[in-house]
Scaffold this motif. Sequence first.
Motif, PDB file in Angstrom:
ATOM      1  N   LYS A 168      33.892  40.907  38.229  1.00 39.85           N
ATOM      2  CA  LYS A 168      34.883  40.481  38.751  1.00 39.85           C
ATOM      3  C   LYS A 168      36.198  41.437  38.582  1.00 39.85           C
ATOM      4  CE  LYS A 168      33.425  36.162  37.911  1.00 39.85           C
ATOM      5  NZ  LYS A 168      32.133  36.110  38.423  1.00 39.85           N
ATOM      6  N   GLY A 169      35.909  42.424  37.435  1.00 42.28           N
ATOM      7  CA  GLY A 169      36.936  43.644  37.789  1.00 42.28           C
ATOM      8  C   GLY A 169      36.655  44.370  39.300  1.00 42.28           C
ATOM      9  N   MET A 170      35.295  44.721  39.724  1.00 50.73           N
ATOM     10  CA  MET A 170      34.894  45.243  41.135  1.00 50.73           C
ATOM     11  C   MET A 170      35.535  44.458  42.294  1.00 50.73           C
ATOM     12  SD  MET A 170      31.303  46.062  42.866  1.00 50.73           S
ATOM     13  CE  MET A 170      30.580  44.474  42.613  1.00 50.73           C
ATOM     14  N   ALA A 171      35.833  43.097  42.108  1.00 49.46           N
ATOM     15  CA  ALA A 171      35.925  42.514  43.348  1.00 49.46           C
ATOM     16  C   ALA A 171      37.655  42.529  43.237  1.00 49.46           C
ATOM     17  CB  ALA A 171      35.230  40.636  42.909  1.00 49.46           C
ATOM     18  N   ALA A 173      38.891  44.971  42.747  1.00 47.85           N
ATOM     19  CA  ALA A 173      39.478  46.441  43.247  1.00 47.85           C
ATOM     20  C   ALA A 173      39.184  46.270  44.822  1.00 47.85           C
ATOM     21  CB  ALA A 173      38.053  47.573  42.840  1.00 47.85           C
ATOM     22  N   VAL A 174      38.296  45.798  44.965  1.00 47.70           N
ATOM     23  CA  VAL A 174      37.805  45.967  46.554  1.00 47.70           C
ATOM     24  C   VAL A 174      39.034  44.959  47.052  1.00 47.70           C
ATOM     25  CG1 VAL A 174      36.487  44.570  48.341  1.00 47.70           C
ATOM     26  CG2 VAL A 174      35.952  45.772  46.507  1.00 47.70           C
ATOM     27  N   VAL A 175      39.907  43.606  46.704  1.00 47.46           N
ATOM     28  CA  VAL A 175      40.349  43.232  47.177  1.00 47.46           C
ATOM     29  C   VAL A 175      41.577  44.136  47.150  1.00 47.46           C
ATOM     30  CG1 VAL A 175      42.400  40.894  46.447  1.00 47.46           C
ATOM     31  CG2 VAL A 175      39.441  40.954  46.462  1.00 47.46           C
ATOM     32  N   GLU A 176      41.957  44.881  45.694  1.00 47.38           N
ATOM     33  CA  GLU A 176      42.967  45.733  45.936  1.00 47.38           C
ATOM     34  C   GLU A 176      43.206  46.841  46.576  1.00 47.38           C
ATOM     35  OE1 GLU A 176      45.247  46.342  42.368  1.00 47.38           O
ATOM     36  OE2 GLU A 176      45.014  48.264  42.976  1.00 47.38           O
ATOM     37  N   ALA A 177      42.480  47.536  47.338  1.00 48.14           N
ATOM     38  CA  ALA A 177      41.795  48.215  48.506  1.00 48.14           C
ATOM     39  C   ALA A 177      42.492  47.621  49.908  1.00 48.14           C
ATOM     40  CB  ALA A 177      41.128  48.443  48.366  1.00 48.14           C
ATOM     41  N   LEU A 178      41.623  46.981  49.922  1.00 48.62           N
ATOM     42  CA  LEU A 178      41.332  46.349  51.421  1.00 48.62           C
ATOM     43  C   LEU A 178      42.913  46.021  52.382  1.00 48.62           C
ATOM     44  CD1 LEU A 178      38.117  44.279  51.478  1.00 48.62           C
ATOM     45  CD2 LEU A 178      38.540  46.172  52.766  1.00 48.62           C
ATOM     46  N   THR A 179      43.353  45.494  50.642  1.00 49.28           N
ATOM     47  CA  THR A 179      44.760  44.445  50.905  1.00 49.28           C
ATOM     48  C   THR A 179      45.691  45.840  51.235  1.00 49.28           C
ATOM     49  OG1 THR A 179      44.415  42.544  49.472  1.00 49.28           O
ATOM     50  CG2 THR A 179      46.546  43.372  49.936  1.00 49.28           C
ATOM     51  N   ALA A 180      45.580  46.554  50.964  1.00 46.81           N
ATOM     52  CA  ALA A 180      46.730  48.441  50.851  1.00 46.81           C
ATOM     53  C   ALA A 180      45.627  48.444  51.962  1.00 46.81           C
ATOM     54  CB  ALA A 180      46.395  48.861  49.899  1.00 46.81           C
ATOM     55  N   ALA A 181      44.699  49.404  52.505  1.00 51.19           N
ATOM     56  CA  ALA A 181      44.716  49.563  54.070  1.00 51.19           C
ATOM     57  C   ALA A 181      44.165  48.894  54.715  1.00 51.19           C
ATOM     58  CB  ALA A 181      42.945  49.224  53.410  1.00 51.19           C
ATOM     59  N   LYS A 182      44.435  47.304  54.637  1.00 49.77           N
ATOM     60  CA  LYS A 182      45.504  46.880  56.341  1.00 49.77           C
ATOM     61  C   LYS A 182      46.937  47.135  55.845  1.00 49.77           C
ATOM     62  CE  LYS A 182      45.818  41.785  57.300  1.00 49.77           C
ATOM     63  NZ  LYS A 182      45.857  40.410  57.596  1.00 49.77           N
ATOM     64  N   ALA A 183      47.405  47.572  55.120  1.00 46.30           N
ATOM     65  CA  ALA A 183      49.085  47.605  55.406  1.00 46.30           C
ATOM     66  C   ALA A 183      48.523  49.194  56.001  1.00 46.30           C
ATOM     67  CB  ALA A 183      49.684  47.752  53.885  1.00 46.30           C
ATOM     68  N   ALA A 184      47.618  49.938  55.399  1.00 47.50           N
ATOM     69  CA  ALA A 184      48.234  51.219  56.829  1.00 47.50           C
ATOM     70  C   ALA A 184      47.595  51.406  57.691  1.00 47.50           C
ATOM     71  CB  ALA A 184      47.503  51.949  55.442  1.00 47.50           C
ATOM     72  N   GLY A 185      46.891  50.253  58.116  1.00 42.04           N
ATOM     73  CA  GLY A 185      46.051  49.788  59.107  1.00 42.04           C
ATOM     74  C   GLY A 185      44.616  50.255  59.286  1.00 42.04           C
ATOM     75  N   ARG A 195      31.062  49.036  52.023  1.00 43.91           N
ATOM     76  CA  ARG A 195      29.893  48.878  52.252  1.00 43.91           C
ATOM     77  C   ARG A 195      28.762  50.119  52.017  1.00 43.91           C
ATOM     78  NH1 ARG A 195      32.032  46.651  57.422  1.00 43.91           N
ATOM     79  NH2 ARG A 195      32.129  44.159  56.708  1.00 43.91           N
ATOM     80  N   ASP A 196      29.319  51.437  52.929  1.00 47.22           N
ATOM     81  CA  ASP A 196      28.366  51.782  53.151  1.00 47.22           C
ATOM     82  C   ASP A 196      28.024  52.432  51.710  1.00 47.22           C
ATOM     83  OD1 ASP A 196      27.554  52.244  55.732  1.00 47.22           O
ATOM     84  OD2 ASP A 196      29.402  53.958  56.298  1.00 47.22           O
ATOM     85  N   GLY A 232      52.336  51.724  46.131  1.00 51.46           N
ATOM     86  CA  GLY A 232      54.023  51.379  46.219  1.00 51.46           C
ATOM     87  C   GLY A 232      54.558  51.935  47.461  1.00 51.46           C
ATOM     88  N   ASP A 233      54.100  52.891  48.075  1.00 53.16           N
ATOM     89  CA  ASP A 233      55.212  53.021  49.424  1.00 53.16           C
ATOM     90  C   ASP A 233      54.211  51.725  50.406  1.00 53.16           C
ATOM     91  OD1 ASP A 233      55.387  54.900  47.941  1.00 53.16           O
ATOM     92  OD2 ASP A 233      54.452  56.590  48.983  1.00 53.16           O
ATOM     93  N   LEU A 234      53.573  51.446  50.301  1.00 56.40           N
ATOM     94  CA  LEU A 234      52.520  50.659  50.986  1.00 56.40           C
ATOM     95  C   LEU A 234      52.691  48.949  50.991  1.00 56.40           C
ATOM     96  CD1 LEU A 234      49.177  51.748  51.888  1.00 56.40           C
ATOM     97  CD2 LEU A 234      50.902  51.945  53.622  1.00 56.40           C
ATOM     98  N   GLY A 235      53.738  48.506  49.805  1.00 51.29           N
ATOM     99  CA  GLY A 235      54.214  47.325  49.195  1.00 51.29           C
ATOM    100  C   GLY A 235      53.192  46.353  48.478  1.00 51.29           C
ATOM    101  N   VAL A 236      51.888  47.171  48.067  1.00 53.18           N
ATOM    102  CA  VAL A 236      51.041  46.740  47.694  1.00 53.18           C
ATOM    103  C   VAL A 236      50.873  46.782  45.626  1.00 53.18           C
ATOM    104  CG1 VAL A 236      48.503  46.156  47.512  1.00 53.18           C
ATOM    105  CG2 VAL A 236      49.807  46.788  49.810  1.00 53.18           C
ATOM    106  N   PRO A 237      51.182  45.475  45.210  1.00 51.75           N
ATOM    107  CA  PRO A 237      50.946  46.017  44.062  1.00 51.75           C
ATOM    108  C   PRO A 237      49.832  47.082  43.481  1.00 51.75           C
ATOM    109  CG  PRO A 237      51.731  43.183  43.871  1.00 51.75           C
ATOM    110  CD  PRO A 237      51.799  44.087  45.568  1.00 51.75           C
ATOM    111  N   ALA A 238      49.472  47.599  42.732  1.00 47.54           N
ATOM    112  CA  ALA A 238      49.059  48.773  41.917  1.00 47.54           C
ATOM    113  C   ALA A 238      48.177  47.649  40.866  1.00 47.54           C
ATOM    114  CB  ALA A 238      49.316  50.339  42.239  1.00 47.54           C
ATOM    115  N   ARG A 239      47.650  46.985  40.720  1.00 47.41           N
ATOM    116  CA  ARG A 239      47.816  46.879  39.831  1.00 47.41           C
ATOM    117  C   ARG A 239      46.161  47.157  39.052  1.00 47.41           C
ATOM    118  NH1 ARG A 239      48.847  41.956  42.320  1.00 47.41           N
ATOM    119  NH2 ARG A 239      50.532  40.556  41.333  1.00 47.41           N
ATOM    120  N   ILE A 240      45.112  47.651  39.894  1.00 49.76           N
ATOM    121  CA  ILE A 240      43.952  48.053  40.360  1.00 49.76           C
ATOM    122  C   ILE A 240      44.006  49.975  39.475  1.00 49.76           C
ATOM    123  CG2 ILE A 240      41.082  48.150  40.029  1.00 49.76           C
ATOM    124  CD1 ILE A 240      42.366  45.842  39.465  1.00 49.76           C
TER     125      ILE A 240
END
Length: 253
Positions: A168-171, A173-185, A195-196, A232-240
């Motif tokens: 669940k921790g890995m999941a 981390a994936v959610v947080e990373a992809l949420t931030a990546a979406k905000a960054a385009g 995936r790789d 933080g700059d992207l407006g995404v909570p950096a919990r992980i």
Amino acid sequence: MTVVIAVLGLGEAGSLIATDLAEAGATVQAYDPRVAAPPGVRNTASDAEACRGASIVLSVNSAADAAEALRDSLPALRPGTIWADLNTATPGLKESLGTLGEGAVRVVDVALMSPVPGRGLHTPMTMSGPAAGELAGVLRGFGASVEVLDGPIGAAATRKLLRSVFYKGMAAAVVEALTAAKAAGLEEWLRGNIRDELIRSNAATLDRLWGGSHKHAVRRREEMAAAAELLGDLGVPARIAQASRDWLDDLVP
């Protein structure tokens, strides 16, 4: 002789397990205040009614309801009935169920070790407690995959939750990373990168993650501090990211 099994809780896991048991030849009676029993399973009006006449009870409601379900069912349970708690809960809660049922039922701590959809009764189970071996023998007869631990009530829950920290921790981390990546385009790029990495992982990956975190704790701490600032700059909570920074700080010699 037909085995009578009560299933308390007909959510995703309970419904699938109850259905598989019935199809395998068990007499299954179930209760859920919000969900009707699936075909082949007798619907009842209460926990106590579902438990009446059963030699095994599978409690698959929720950790919050586990103690109340046992307490409400005790008057209807035959002495020596096996009460199997399949809820994801702390070892302490599982132990408290053993105390609550002492002298009336035999509580078994059961941990479902993978997602139930697609597997149902065949979901790998880990069990602990004095009556775990007996329960395993019955459920294996219906096709279940069971590992019995040589330990007290709560031992199965401990393994389940330790495993959950990783998965669940890995999941998360994936959610947080992809949420931030979406905000960054950059969501599709990061999806491909993750995936790789998962495809390339092998038996050496664990040692590399563990050893590298200790060896390079200082550098990685600063890296995760920068990552948390980016989120933080992207407006995404950096919990992980922040938790990773703090763990690495603890690993610094």
